[in-house]
Design a protein around this motif. Structure first.
Motif, PDB file in Angstrom:
ATOM      1  N   SER A  51       9.079  38.492 -17.303  1.00 24.87           N
ATOM      2  CA  SER A  51       8.476  37.789 -16.622  1.00 24.87           C
ATOM      3  C   SER A  51       7.148  37.938 -16.108  1.00 24.87           C
ATOM      4  O   SER A  51       6.707  38.853 -15.781  1.00 24.87           O
ATOM      5  CB  SER A  51       9.728  37.809 -14.777  1.00 24.87           C
ATOM      6  OG  SER A  51       9.631  36.817 -13.874  1.00 24.87           O
ATOM      7  N   PRO A  80       6.437  34.509 -10.277  1.00 19.78           N
ATOM      8  CA  PRO A  80       7.305  35.180  -8.763  1.00 19.78           C
ATOM      9  C   PRO A  80       6.770  35.939  -8.509  1.00 19.78           C
ATOM     10  O   PRO A  80       5.878  37.317  -8.576  1.00 19.78           O
ATOM     11  CB  PRO A  80       8.490  35.960  -9.562  1.00 19.78           C
ATOM     12  CG  PRO A  80       8.953  35.032 -10.708  1.00 19.78           C
ATOM     13  CD  PRO A  80       7.068  34.820 -11.118  1.00 19.78           C
ATOM     14  N   THR A  81       7.057  36.727  -7.098  1.00 15.87           N
ATOM     15  CA  THR A  81       6.828  37.913  -6.149  1.00 15.87           C
ATOM     16  C   THR A  81       6.713  39.129  -7.373  1.00 15.87           C
ATOM     17  O   THR A  81       8.553  38.981  -7.435  1.00 15.87           O
ATOM     18  CB  THR A  81       6.567  37.885  -4.830  1.00 15.87           C
ATOM     19  OG1 THR A  81       8.710  37.909  -4.631  1.00 15.87           O
ATOM     20  CG2 THR A  81       6.255  36.954  -4.404  1.00 15.87           C
ATOM     21  N   GLU A  84      10.570  38.966  -5.857  1.00 18.67           N
ATOM     22  CA  GLU A  84      11.304  38.383  -7.041  1.00 18.67           C
ATOM     23  C   GLU A  84      11.722  39.086  -8.318  1.00 18.67           C
ATOM     24  O   GLU A  84      13.279  38.874  -8.744  1.00 18.67           O
ATOM     25  CB  GLU A  84      11.049  36.935  -6.346  1.00 18.67           C
ATOM     26  CG  GLU A  84      10.842  35.951  -5.084  1.00 18.67           C
ATOM     27  CD  GLU A  84      10.342  35.094  -5.558  1.00 18.67           C
ATOM     28  OE1 GLU A  84      10.702  34.381  -4.220  1.00 18.67           O
ATOM     29  OE2 GLU A  84       9.202  35.559  -5.701  1.00 18.67           O
ATOM     30  N   ALA A  88      15.476  40.706  -9.647  1.00 16.89           N
ATOM     31  CA  ALA A  88      16.146  39.893 -11.038  1.00 16.89           C
ATOM     32  C   ALA A  88      16.182  40.884 -12.027  1.00 16.89           C
ATOM     33  O   ALA A  88      17.210  40.864 -12.392  1.00 16.89           O
ATOM     34  CB  ALA A  88      14.927  38.513 -11.037  1.00 16.89           C
ATOM     35  N   HIS A 119      11.896  47.617  -4.641  1.00 16.71           N
ATOM     36  CA  HIS A 119      12.459  46.041  -5.437  1.00 16.71           C
ATOM     37  C   HIS A 119      13.394  46.925  -6.206  1.00 16.71           C
ATOM     38  O   HIS A 119      14.380  45.281  -6.595  1.00 16.71           O
ATOM     39  CB  HIS A 119      11.599  45.306  -6.095  1.00 16.71           C
ATOM     40  CG  HIS A 119      10.363  45.278  -5.109  1.00 16.71           C
ATOM     41  ND1 HIS A 119      10.537  44.408  -3.794  1.00 16.71           N
ATOM     42  CD2 HIS A 119       8.832  45.488  -4.896  1.00 16.71           C
ATOM     43  CE1 HIS A 119       9.165  44.519  -2.594  1.00 16.71           C
ATOM     44  NE2 HIS A 119       8.502  45.342  -3.679  1.00 16.71           N
TER      45      HIS A 119
END
Length: 222
Positions: A51, A80-81, A84, A88, A119
């Protein structure tokens, strides 16, 4: 080593980040890639993912970074941040599976993960293996142990998109497999515990918190 039950029950997750390095702040991830491997008599890939990650405003993409990676500020603004992308990734790690992360110069990945641990709390608790000390043990005497040097030594083709996370993960996985084969053949390690002793790095989130010695008590109110 590869006959050791603990070794065969471990999923080795090769991981790589690309990051910006803003002055006065920790490095900020802008791309992550993972490639999971298990050994059951032969190596099997059990998953992979990648990502892009949008950097914060205080960590802009520089021309030098774009020249090295090919990633532009425009590309990353649509990504994405960190919350995020890393959440994931974190969800891909099962609670009932034994993992070790594998990285070239694992301190870099360890620091990035630790600073993003809110996160990815599960990822942040996974210990690491560093290919550099393993390579130093298996192939002593090289003039340095940078990834490009090790790829050349083992005849692993340099990827066209070197310095992108997916490409670097793919060649690091090849390097890791070569090093494990050497360590196994040479008797450098006879178990997963022996491998960890050579190349292991404790995740910063697992490191014990030590109280500062001789810390002064706050002054009493007058």
């Amino acid at each position: 080593m590869t006959d050791d039950g603990a070794f065969r029950n471990t999923t080795f997750v090769v991981i790589d980040f690309e990051a910006t390095t803003p002055a006065g702040f920790p490095a900020q991830p802008v791309e992550v890639a993972v490639l999971a491997l298990r050994y059951d008599g032969q190596w099997r890939e059990t998953g992979r993912g990648t990502s892009l990650i949008r950097p914060p405003a205080f960590a802009p993409v520089t021309p030098a970074f774009t020249a090295q990676t090919g990633l532009t500020a425009e590309q990353l603004q649509a990504a994405p941040t960190p919350a995020e992308a890393l959440a994931a990734l974190d969800r891909r790690f099962a609670a009932d599976t034994s993992y070790l992360l594998v990285a070239q110069h694992a301190a870099t990945e360890a620091n990035l993960i630790y600073h993003q641990r809110e996160h990815c709390p599960r990822l942040a608790r996974i210990d690491l293996l560093d290919t550099i000390p393993l390579a130093k043990r298996c192939v002593p005497g090289l003039f340095n142990y940078r990834l490009d040097t090790l790829l050349a030594h083992f005849g692993i083709a340099q990827p066209a998109d070197r310095h992108r996370a997916p490409a670097d993960v793919a060649v690091t996985a090849q390097l890791f497999r070569r090093l494990i084969a050497l360590a196994d053949d040479n008797g450098e390690a006879d178990s997963l515990a022996g491998l960890v002793k050579i190349a292991g790095r404790t995740a910063q989130a697992n490191a014990p918190v030590q109280e500062r010695l001789f810390e002064l008590s706050p002054p009493e109110a007058e």
